[in-house]
Write a protein that holds these residues in place. Structure first.
Motif, PDB file in Angstrom:
ATOM      1  N   UNK A 198      46.289  48.303  57.078  1.00  0.00           N
ATOM      2  CA  UNK A 198      45.306  48.079  58.145  1.00  0.00           C
ATOM      3  C   UNK A 198      43.911  48.622  57.861  1.00  0.00           C
ATOM      4  N   UNK A 199      43.782  49.549  56.910  1.00  0.00           N
ATOM      5  CA  UNK A 199      42.426  50.009  56.559  1.00  0.00           C
ATOM      6  C   UNK A 199      41.583  48.852  56.028  1.00  0.00           C
ATOM      7  N   UNK A 200      42.257  47.828  55.493  1.00  0.00           N
ATOM      8  CA  UNK A 200      41.513  46.680  54.981  1.00  0.00           C
ATOM      9  C   UNK A 200      40.801  45.913  56.080  1.00  0.00           C
ATOM     10  N   UNK A 201      41.326  46.003  57.334  1.00  0.00           N
ATOM     11  CA  UNK A 201      40.668  45.282  58.426  1.00  0.00           C
ATOM     12  C   UNK A 201      39.232  45.760  58.575  1.00  0.00           C
ATOM     13  N   UNK A 202      39.013  47.079  58.381  1.00  0.00           N
ATOM     14  CA  UNK A 202      37.658  47.610  58.502  1.00  0.00           C
ATOM     15  C   UNK A 202      36.747  47.107  57.399  1.00  0.00           C
ATOM     16  N   UNK A 203      37.319  46.890  56.216  1.00  0.00           N
ATOM     17  CA  UNK A 203      36.509  46.387  55.106  1.00  0.00           C
ATOM     18  C   UNK A 203      36.019  44.976  55.421  1.00  0.00           C
ATOM     19  N   UNK A 204      36.941  44.129  55.916  1.00  0.00           N
ATOM     20  CA  UNK A 204      36.543  42.762  56.269  1.00  0.00           C
ATOM     21  C   UNK A 204      35.552  42.792  57.428  1.00  0.00           C
ATOM     22  N   UNK A 205      35.794  43.688  58.392  1.00  0.00           N
ATOM     23  CA  UNK A 205      34.879  43.793  59.538  1.00  0.00           C
ATOM     24  C   UNK A 205      33.463  44.142  59.070  1.00  0.00           C
ATOM     25  N   UNK A 206      33.349  45.074  58.118  1.00  0.00           N
ATOM     26  CA  UNK A 206      32.027  45.441  57.597  1.00  0.00           C
ATOM     27  C   UNK A 206      31.360  44.246  56.925  1.00  0.00           C
ATOM     28  N   UNK A 207      32.137  43.473  56.162  1.00  0.00           N
ATOM     29  CA  UNK A 207      31.574  42.295  55.497  1.00  0.00           C
ATOM     30  C   UNK A 207      31.144  41.247  56.514  1.00  0.00           C
ATOM     31  N   UNK A 208      31.936  41.082  57.580  1.00  0.00           N
ATOM     32  CA  UNK A 208      31.570  40.130  58.636  1.00  0.00           C
ATOM     33  C   UNK A 208      30.243  40.538  59.265  1.00  0.00           C
ATOM     34  N   UNK A 209      30.088  41.848  59.527  1.00  0.00           N
ATOM     35  CA  UNK A 209      28.851  42.343  60.130  1.00  0.00           C
ATOM     36  C   UNK A 209      27.661  42.025  59.244  1.00  0.00           C
ATOM     37  N   UNK A 210      27.822  42.274  57.937  1.00  0.00           N
ATOM     38  CA  UNK A 210      26.723  42.047  57.005  1.00  0.00           C
ATOM     39  C   UNK A 210      26.387  40.558  56.910  1.00  0.00           C
ATOM     40  N   UNK A 211      27.385  39.696  56.901  1.00  0.00           N
ATOM     41  CA  UNK A 211      27.134  38.254  56.807  1.00  0.00           C
ATOM     42  C   UNK A 211      26.473  37.736  58.086  1.00  0.00           C
ATOM     43  N   UNK A 212      26.970  38.163  59.243  1.00  0.00           N
ATOM     44  CA  UNK A 212      26.375  37.721  60.510  1.00  0.00           C
ATOM     45  C   UNK A 212      24.932  38.232  60.616  1.00  0.00           C
ATOM     46  N   UNK A 213      24.709  39.476  60.157  1.00  0.00           N
ATOM     47  CA  UNK A 213      23.350  40.035  60.162  1.00  0.00           C
ATOM     48  C   UNK A 213      22.422  39.167  59.324  1.00  0.00           C
ATOM     49  N   UNK A 214      22.905  38.769  58.147  1.00  0.00           N
ATOM     50  CA  UNK A 214      22.105  37.923  57.263  1.00  0.00           C
ATOM     51  C   UNK A 214      21.793  36.580  57.895  1.00  0.00           C
ATOM     52  N   UNK A 215      22.787  36.018  58.606  1.00  0.00           N
ATOM     53  CA  UNK A 215      22.599  34.722  59.260  1.00  0.00           C
ATOM     54  C   UNK A 215      21.607  34.813  60.415  1.00  0.00           C
ATOM     55  N   UNK A 216      21.727  35.882  61.214  1.00  0.00           N
ATOM     56  CA  UNK A 216      20.931  35.963  62.446  1.00  0.00           C
ATOM     57  C   UNK A 216      19.558  36.590  62.235  1.00  0.00           C
ATOM     58  N   UNK A 217      19.380  37.338  61.155  1.00  0.00           N
ATOM     59  CA  UNK A 217      18.080  37.937  60.885  1.00  0.00           C
ATOM     60  C   UNK A 217      17.665  38.910  61.976  1.00  0.00           C
ATOM     61  N   UNK A 218      16.404  38.830  62.366  1.00  0.00           N
ATOM     62  CA  UNK A 218      15.851  39.785  63.323  1.00  0.00           C
ATOM     63  C   UNK A 218      16.539  39.709  64.688  1.00  0.00           C
TER      64      UNK A 218
END
Lengths: 147, 143
Positions: free
Chosen positions: A101-121
């Protein structure tokens, strides 16, 4: 029971109405497999994961990205009881897939970074906070049935 | 998980691109950390204003990124290079090292927002490794 403020509820619905599921799912899973290569252990049947280019163009990774996004959408549609919504998914991940289950946090962090990149400011600190709170609830719900 | 020659090249090249915006990045990353991980506010109770864009957050964001910039120049030996910073964090500031990971994550989020095309998965993994190595060097003197 998780309490969502009006702002948080609106922010989550807004994010999921704006992002391109196909792009985000594939990009987040690819990043996870590239940045945290040990996560590849769960995808032995996916074929060529030898380098970043292979991972990002792998059709099985893209397909699985969509599966993940469909799962997240269930949580978005049932924000007031993600725990119950995810009961079977949690059993699947713990008993059948046997994912640490620690891997769920790794994917969550990647999701955050990808969504941040998509949404920008538009991904302001407040929106960012709401998104990470949502993912934290998702992760906790997925962990719930591990014994 | 040590830095390969390729990691170091990647980090230096990416840093050259982001360096002009370092202060903005620092301010944004710090604001996010305080907003998204409220437990980190406990280290800044002496600040009158912890909101995004406030003077103390701006100033401290610049200080932190100054440290990161310095670390890039010392990338071949972070442990010796960051010795005095490690002593500062260990003995004076006494920041729980778990928080280094939290700030690193927020720095990565800001990179993704400000440099969406440059912050590729390959750059992401090298920068993540570098920030983790930086955190290890900062933790060196703790015990």
């Amino acid at each position: 029971m998780v309490k969502w403020s009006d702002f948080e509820r609106a922010a989550i619905q807004d994010i999921f109405s704006k992002i391109n599921y196909d792009v985000v799912g594939c990009a987040a899973l690819s990043r996870c497999l590239i940045v945290y290569p040990w996560t590849q252990r769960y995808f032995g049947s996916f074929g060529n994961l030898y380098n970043a280019a292979a991972i990002t163009s792998n059709p099985k990774v893209a397909a699985h990205g969509k599966v993940i996004m469909a799962g997240l959408e269930k949580a978005v549609k049932n924000m007031d009881d993600i725990k119950t919504t995810y009961k079977d998914l949690s059993v699947l991940h713990s008993e059948k897939l046997q994912v640490d289950p620690d891997n769920f946090n790794l994917l969550a962090d990647c999701l955050t970074i990808v969504v941040a990149g998509q949404m920008g400011a538009a991904f302001t600190p407040e929106v960012h906070g709401a998104f990470q709170k949502f993912l934290a609830v998702v992760v906790a719900s997925l962990r719930k049935q591990y014994h | 998980m040590s830095l390969t020659a390729k990691d170091k090249e990647t980090v230096k090249a990416f840093w050259a691109k982001v360096a002009p915006k370092a202060e903005d990045i620092g301010q944004d990353a710090l604001s996010r950390m305080l907003a998204v991980y409220p437990q980190t506010k406990t280290y800044f109770s002496h600040w009158k204003d912890m909101s995004a864009g406030s003077a103390p957050v701006k100033k401290h964001g610049a200080t932190v990124m100054g440290g990161v910039a310095d670390a890039v120049t010392k990338i071949d030996d972070l442990t010796s290079g960051l010795l005095s910073l490690s002593e500062l964090h260990a003995f004076t500031l006494r920041v729980d090292p778990a928080n280094f990971k939290i700030l690193a994550h927020n720095i990565l989020v800001v990179f993704a927002i400000k440099f969406p095309t440059d912050f590729t998965p390959e750059v992401h993994v090298s920068v993540d490794k570098f920030l983790a190595a930086l955190a290890r060097a900062l933790s060196e003197k703790y015990r």
